[in-house]
Enzyme design. Structure first.
Site, PDB file in Angstrom:
ATOM      1  N   GLY A 197      35.574 -13.598  23.268  1.00  0.00           N
ATOM      2  CA  GLY A 197      34.622 -13.319  24.336  1.00  0.00           C
ATOM      3  C   GLY A 197      33.724 -12.195  23.877  1.00  0.00           C
ATOM      4  N   HIS A 198      32.525 -12.546  23.442  1.00  0.00           N
ATOM      5  CA  HIS A 198      31.612 -11.544  22.878  1.00  0.00           C
ATOM      6  C   HIS A 198      30.437 -11.325  23.822  1.00  0.00           C
ATOM      7  CE1 HIS A 198      33.248 -12.562  18.614  1.00  0.00           C
ATOM      8  NE2 HIS A 198      34.036 -11.758  19.295  1.00  0.00           N
ATOM      9  N   LYS A 237      32.795  -5.209  19.668  1.00  0.00           N
ATOM     10  CA  LYS A 237      32.177  -5.552  18.376  1.00  0.00           C
ATOM     11  C   LYS A 237      30.833  -6.253  18.534  1.00  0.00           C
ATOM     12  CE  LYS A 237      35.680  -8.133  17.208  1.00  0.00           C
ATOM     13  NZ  LYS A 237      36.610  -7.799  18.266  1.00  0.00           N
ATOM     14  N   ASP A 277      38.415  -6.946  21.656  1.00  0.00           N
ATOM     15  CA  ASP A 277      37.673  -6.295  22.745  1.00  0.00           C
ATOM     16  C   ASP A 277      37.268  -4.865  22.401  1.00  0.00           C
ATOM     17  OD1 ASP A 277      38.105  -8.627  24.258  1.00  0.00           O
ATOM     18  OD2 ASP A 277      40.084  -7.896  24.816  1.00  0.00           O
ATOM     19  N   GLN A 289      38.273 -11.264  17.654  1.00  0.00           N
ATOM     20  CA  GLN A 289      39.587 -10.661  17.939  1.00  0.00           C
ATOM     21  C   GLN A 289      39.767  -9.366  17.122  1.00  0.00           C
ATOM     22  OE1 GLN A 289      39.800 -14.356  17.323  1.00  0.00           O
ATOM     23  NE2 GLN A 289      39.495 -14.591  19.494  1.00  0.00           N
TER      24      GLN A 289
HETATM   25  P1  IMP Z   1      44.999 -17.282  21.846  1.00  0.00           P
HETATM   26  O1  IMP Z   1      44.096 -16.738  20.817  1.00  0.00           O
HETATM   27  O2  IMP Z   1      44.281 -17.949  22.996  1.00  0.00           O
HETATM   28  O3  IMP Z   1      46.063 -18.169  21.236  1.00  0.00           O
HETATM   29  O4  IMP Z   1      45.795 -16.060  22.522  1.00  0.00           O
HETATM   30  C1  IMP Z   1      46.753 -15.303  21.797  1.00  0.00           C
HETATM   31  C2  IMP Z   1      46.647 -13.839  22.169  1.00  0.00           C
HETATM   32  O5  IMP Z   1      45.418 -13.321  21.677  1.00  0.00           O
HETATM   33  C3  IMP Z   1      46.645 -13.576  23.670  1.00  0.00           C
HETATM   34  O6  IMP Z   1      47.312 -12.352  23.910  1.00  0.00           O
HETATM   35  C4  IMP Z   1      45.167 -13.426  23.990  1.00  0.00           C
HETATM   36  O7  IMP Z   1      44.948 -12.641  25.145  1.00  0.00           O
HETATM   37  C5  IMP Z   1      44.687 -12.722  22.748  1.00  0.00           C
HETATM   38  N1  IMP Z   1      43.263 -12.944  22.488  1.00  0.00           N
HETATM   39  C6  IMP Z   1      42.672 -14.062  21.990  1.00  0.00           C
HETATM   40  N2  IMP Z   1      41.345 -13.879  21.868  1.00  0.00           N
HETATM   41  C7  IMP Z   1      41.095 -12.619  22.270  1.00  0.00           C
HETATM   42  C8  IMP Z   1      39.896 -11.832  22.323  1.00  0.00           C
HETATM   43  O8  IMP Z   1      38.790 -12.269  21.992  1.00  0.00           O
HETATM   44  N3  IMP Z   1      40.067 -10.565  22.786  1.00  0.00           N
HETATM   45  C9  IMP Z   1      41.271 -10.046  23.149  1.00  0.00           C
HETATM   46  N4  IMP Z   1      42.406 -10.747  23.097  1.00  0.00           N
HETATM   47  C10 IMP Z   1      42.324 -12.017  22.662  1.00  0.00           C
END
Ligand code: IMP
Length: 431
Positions: free
Chosen positions: A40-41, A16, A13, A224
């Site tokens: 989430g872009h 990017k 977040d 991420q």
């Molecule tokens: P997962 O990727 O759904 O397995 O989540 C694992 C951790 O990564 C959690 O804390 C999510 O909130 C975080 N996370 C996954 N994708 C994003 C992203 O695009 N932005 C911020 N945090 C993320």
């Protein structure tokens, strides 16, 4: 120079997507190399807002090739939700999108397993996005995953799904969840989606090698952030893939010897979604103000993001792990109203001062930030494009980041739109 990797330096977040969009304009090919539909872009173009989870932001440029490379796990249904949404808004996705035949596929049982896993963790839940990404990667590593190539080999697909559903149903039953999965039904369900994805499927590592040989400019679009990396992040509070720059090689088949430049993106403050240590978190009014001004809500889950201050200990670590050549700072304007801005330059742990990011999660959780308080500028930087217009305290803030990280800042964003950027050093971002 033909290849550039853009990585997030915090917990994702960092904003990017807009930066990718800007770099995409000078690229021929844009590649996503990690994560899945958990990302989430958000990109704002004029009055239009686009939110991508799986598609590379590069698709907003129909004259560029966009690649979903092998390191990305693909939820085929979600992919077409995004493609159909773009089509309904007049943006056709044709042969400028390539999907690796080696991508692993997220299936409905992965999402059920993730819900079970999170509930079994109870108070220690990771607070994942529940998009099935972790369990898809678990299956990849366990060598039971379904790859995009398998979608076109029905007997093989059925055999894999028979084995997998048997195992997953047992786990779900023992875990007390009522959902069950049937291999034949899944094959039926996948058939129309397989036909839709077929025209996009390619040997993307070969395609990328050819583009590089032809001198095309390749942009690797990180998803991420570094501190969520499965190897180098705040394990176990991480995602399951490799957001770091090294992930661009694993996740695309482009060798390290062909990566020319890495640019790191950091937000002028810091946020985190989901559980896990966050030393500079500010749960008081100032943190709330950052959340409100920065519109800090997860683009995938809608969850409010935890907010806090710039953590230069973590950022120095991220600079080292990624080998960044320059920095992009986003959302500077969010800080416009503050009298003073805390910046973390060290940690205190057990009576000792730490200047390195601790690899042990329990140590990190006990660290107290050591702040310097830099004077705010208390004037709007929103939408500024000229470096000469930046207030001197804002320049000092940026210079402090450069000093502490030992890397120059190339670009600063001053608003969500593509054109709300100040270029500090063109050489540091051109490739
Ligand atoms: P997962 O990727 O759904 O397995 O989540 C694992 C951790 O990564 C959690 O804390 C999510 O909130 C975080 N996370 C996954 N994708 C994003 C992203 O695009 N932005 C911020 N945090 C993320």
């Amino acid at each position: 120079m033909t290849t550039l990797v853009l990585v997030g330096l915090q917990w994702g977040d960092e904003g990017k997507a807009t930066i990718v969009d800007v770099f995409a304009a000078q690229s021929d090919v844009v590649v996503r190399y990690s994560g899945g539909a958990n990302a989430g872009h958000t990109v704002v173009v004029g009055d239009e807002k686009y939110v991508f989870h799986l598609l590379p932001v590069g698709v907003l440029h129909p004259d560029k090739i966009s690649v979903i490379a092998n390191g990305v796990v693909v939820d085929v249904e979600q992919l077409f939700v995004e493609i159909d949404d773009l089509r309904s808004r007049g943006l056709e996705i044709g042969d400028h999108l390539l999907v690796s035949s080696r991508c692993h596929v997220t299936l409905p049982y992965h999402k059920a397993l993730e819900r079970l896993d999170e509930s079994l963790r109870g108070k220690q839940a990771l607070e994942t996005t529940l998009r099935g990404v972790g369990p898809t990667i678990v299956d990849k590593v366990a060598r039971s995953g379904v790859m995009v190539a398998d979608l076109f080999r029905e007997q093989l697909l059925l055999d894999k799904l028979r084995r997998n559903t048997k195992e997953k149903n047992l786990i779900l039953e023992r875990g007390g969840l009522s959902e069950r999965f049937d291999a034949n039904a899944l094959v039926q369900q996948l058939r129309p989606l397989s036909e839709r994805i077929r025209p996009f499927v390619a040997d993307t590592s070969k395609a990328l090698a050819d583009y590089i040989d032809r001198g095309k400019k390749i942009l690797f679009e990180g998803a991420q952030g570094t501190l969520l990396d499965i190897e180098h992040g705040t394990y176990p509070f991480v995602t399951s893939s490799h957001p770091v720059s090294g992930g661009a090689c694993i996740g695309s088949g482009v060798p390290p010897t062909k990566i020319d430049k890495v640019v790191g993106v950091l937000k002028a403050y810091c946020t985190r979604v989901g559980a896990g240590p966050f030393p500079t978190e500010d749960s008081a009014d100032a943190g709330k103000l950052l959340g409100e001004r920065g519109k800090e809500f997860g683009a995938t889950t809608g969850r409010p993001r935890r907010c806090g201050w710039l953590d230069l200990v973590a950022l120095r670590y991220a600079a080292r792990i990624n080998g960044i050549a320059s920095i992009v700072v986003t959302k500077l304007d969010v800080l416009d109203v503050l009298d003073e801005i805390p910046v973390c330059i060290g940690y205190e742990h057990g009576g000792e001062r730490l200047t390195e990011f601790p690899p042990e999660i329990d140590v990190l959780a006990e660290c107290r930030p050591v702040y310097v308080r830099l004077p705010g500028w208390r004037q709007s930087t929103r939408g500024l494009t000229d470096v000469a217009q930046l207030p001197s305290n804002a320049m000092s803030y940026l210079e402090r980041i450069e000093e502490e990280m030992g890397v120059g800042i190339a670009l600063v964003s001053t608003g969500p739109r593509r054109d709300e950027m100040v270029v500090l050093d063109q050489d540091l971002i051109s490739f």
